[in-house]
Scaffold this active site. Structure first.
Site, PDB file in Angstrom:
ATOM      1  N   ARG A 153       0.804  -1.221   0.000  1.00  0.00           N
ATOM      2  CA  ARG A 153       0.000   0.000   0.000  1.00  0.00           C
ATOM      3  C   ARG A 153       0.841   1.277   0.000  1.00  0.00           C
ATOM      4  NH1 ARG A 153      -2.765  -4.187   2.042  1.00  0.00           N
ATOM      5  NH2 ARG A 153      -0.678  -4.614   2.782  1.00  0.00           N
ATOM      6  N   THR A 154       1.750   1.397   0.952  1.00  0.00           N
ATOM      7  CA  THR A 154       2.440   2.679   1.164  1.00  0.00           C
ATOM      8  C   THR A 154       3.301   3.047  -0.042  1.00  0.00           C
ATOM      9  OG1 THR A 154       2.518   2.036   3.486  1.00  0.00           O
ATOM     10  CG2 THR A 154       3.801   3.955   2.850  1.00  0.00           C
ATOM     11  N   LYS A 179      27.660  -3.996  -1.515  1.00  0.00           N
ATOM     12  CA  LYS A 179      29.133  -3.898  -1.598  1.00  0.00           C
ATOM     13  C   LYS A 179      29.701  -3.192  -0.379  1.00  0.00           C
ATOM     14  CE  LYS A 179      28.575  -3.056  -6.522  1.00  0.00           C
ATOM     15  NZ  LYS A 179      28.683  -1.973  -7.507  1.00  0.00           N
ATOM     16  N   ARG A 215      11.307   3.761   4.286  1.00  0.00           N
ATOM     17  CA  ARG A 215      10.832   2.751   5.255  1.00  0.00           C
ATOM     18  C   ARG A 215      12.030   1.916   5.662  1.00  0.00           C
ATOM     19  NH1 ARG A 215       5.657  -1.174   4.608  1.00  0.00           N
ATOM     20  NH2 ARG A 215       4.675   0.773   5.251  1.00  0.00           N
ATOM     21  N   HIS A 228       4.434   5.437  11.853  1.00  0.00           N
ATOM     22  CA  HIS A 228       4.054   5.311  10.437  1.00  0.00           C
ATOM     23  C   HIS A 228       3.055   6.459  10.214  1.00  0.00           C
ATOM     24  CE1 HIS A 228       2.921   3.877   6.606  1.00  0.00           C
ATOM     25  NE2 HIS A 228       2.622   2.615   6.870  1.00  0.00           N
TER      26      HIS A 228
HETATM   27  N1   CP Z   1      -0.405  -0.439   5.951  1.00  0.00           N
HETATM   28  C1   CP Z   1       0.799  -0.523   5.350  1.00  0.00           C
HETATM   29  O1   CP Z   1       1.778   0.167   5.680  1.00  0.00           O
HETATM   30  O2   CP Z   1       0.812  -1.425   4.326  1.00  0.00           O
HETATM   31  P1   CP Z   1       2.102  -1.803   3.474  1.00  0.00           P
HETATM   32  O3   CP Z   1       3.088  -2.487   4.396  1.00  0.00           O
HETATM   33  O4   CP Z   1       1.610  -2.715   2.380  1.00  0.00           O
HETATM   34  O5   CP Z   1       2.698  -0.536   2.930  1.00  0.00           O
END
Ligand code: CP
Length: 322
Positions: free
Chosen positions: A70-71, A98, A120, A148
């Site tokens: 999603r993100t 490397k 992320r 998040h």
């Molecule tokens: N909810 C969420 O962060 O989904 P993803 O891990 O698929 O990005």
């Protein structure tokens, strides 16, 4: 639940941030500015011509060290809808293998003329570290079990869209609180906007220190469910657990999962959220996940508008057409 744009008088817009690292860092007014801006982008996504020019000439890079559906997709699409150029950096096929460091990797990518890095990482604080070394904007797309922020924002946006307000609501965050960055972003955002938050899960998945954030702690879902206007069903993060933290999955589902019988004890207009991905049959049964109280896919739709709003606020120019 059906999606719709909430109409309300436009408050003064407050925004001073160069990065989006967490909802803990934002004021109530800044969170409301993101939500109000996202309201406008919902309308953009519903019209035939969806493209805007806010980010013409800007470059947005996705730097994901953990899996995402999603993100990552949502940030790419949001950036493209605003006419940015987008790049997806894949760590496994990069020179990290490397021995190049995380910071050197990010600095080299930035040297190509990047405006926004969406990162992320499994390490809490990784986006904060980048923000200290880079001149571009940094957006936290999830750092370990810390925050998040765009997930918290889209959850809050979806609640406001369905309930019309946040102030005065009681929101239950249910499940694996200990490993959940979504829980922390929800807690910071919801409390700032005047909601009451109850965290609920087995004692092994709810750290006692969480109460210091200003939430109520419960280990009995059946006791708190009738008081909740919203429940957000958090995924059991098996990949972050080093050893079994509850006796069995079926035991967890019996005590903390939501099926139609348990949902029948909730308020008739309860709103059910889940950040996804969901473990069907563990946190939520399929009939509830796909049922009338669920806003799970509405959350995903709203994620696009919220991420467009964040990109616009961090580095956008007024669009040439509206
Ligand atoms: N909810 C969420 O962060 O989904 P993803 O891990 O698929 O990005």
């Amino acid at each position: 639940m059906t999606a719709g744009t909430v109409s309300r008088p436009a408050p003064p817009r407050v925004w001073t941030q160069r990065h989006l690292l967490g909802l803990e860092d934002l004021s109530r007014q800044e969170i409301e500015t993101i939500l109000d801006t996202a309201d406008e982008f919902v309308a953009v996504s519903e019209r035939r011509r969806k493209k805007r020019t806010d980010l013409v000439g800007k470059v947005v890079v996705n730097l994901f060290f953990e899996p995402s559906t999603r993100t990552r997709t949502s940030f790419s699409l949001a950036a493209r809808r605003l006419s940015a150029d987008t790049l997806d950096f894949t760590p496994s096929s990069s020179s990290l293998s490397k021995g190049e460091t995380f910071i050197d990797t990010a600095k080299n990518i930035e040297a190509m003329g990047i405006d926004v890095i969406v990162v992320r990482h499994s390490t809490p604080g990784a986006p904060h570290l980048l923000s200290k070394h880079l001149a571009c904007s940094v957006i936290n797309a999830g750092d370990g079990a810390h925050e998040h922020p765009t997930q918290g924002l889209l959850d809050i946006f979806t609640i406001r869209q369905n309930k019309g307000h946040i102030e005065g609501l009681t929101v239950g965050l249910v499940g694996d609180i200990a490993h959940s960055r979504v829980a922390r972003s929800n807690i910071h955002g919801l409390l700032k906007l005047g909601a009451s938050v109850i965290v609920c899960g087995p004692p092994t998945l709810v750290p006692p220190s969480i109460a210091r954030l200003g939430v109520e702690v419960s280990h009995k879902l059946d006791e708190i469910l009738p008081r909740c206007d919203v429940i957000n069903m958090l995924r059991i993060q098996f990949e972050r657990q080093r050893h079994g933290l509850f006796p069995s999955i079926s035991e967890y589902a019996r005590l903390f999962g939501v099926d139609s019988a348990r949902l029948g004890k909730a308020k008739p207009d309860i709103l059910l959220l889940a950040p996804g991905p969901i473990n069907r049959g563990v946190e939520i049964t399929p009939d509830v996940a796909d049922g009338p109280h669920s806003a799970i896919l509405q959350q995903v739709t709203n994620g696009l508008a919220v991420r467009m709003a964040v990109l616009h606020l961090l580095c956008g120019q007024p669009s040439e057409e509206h």
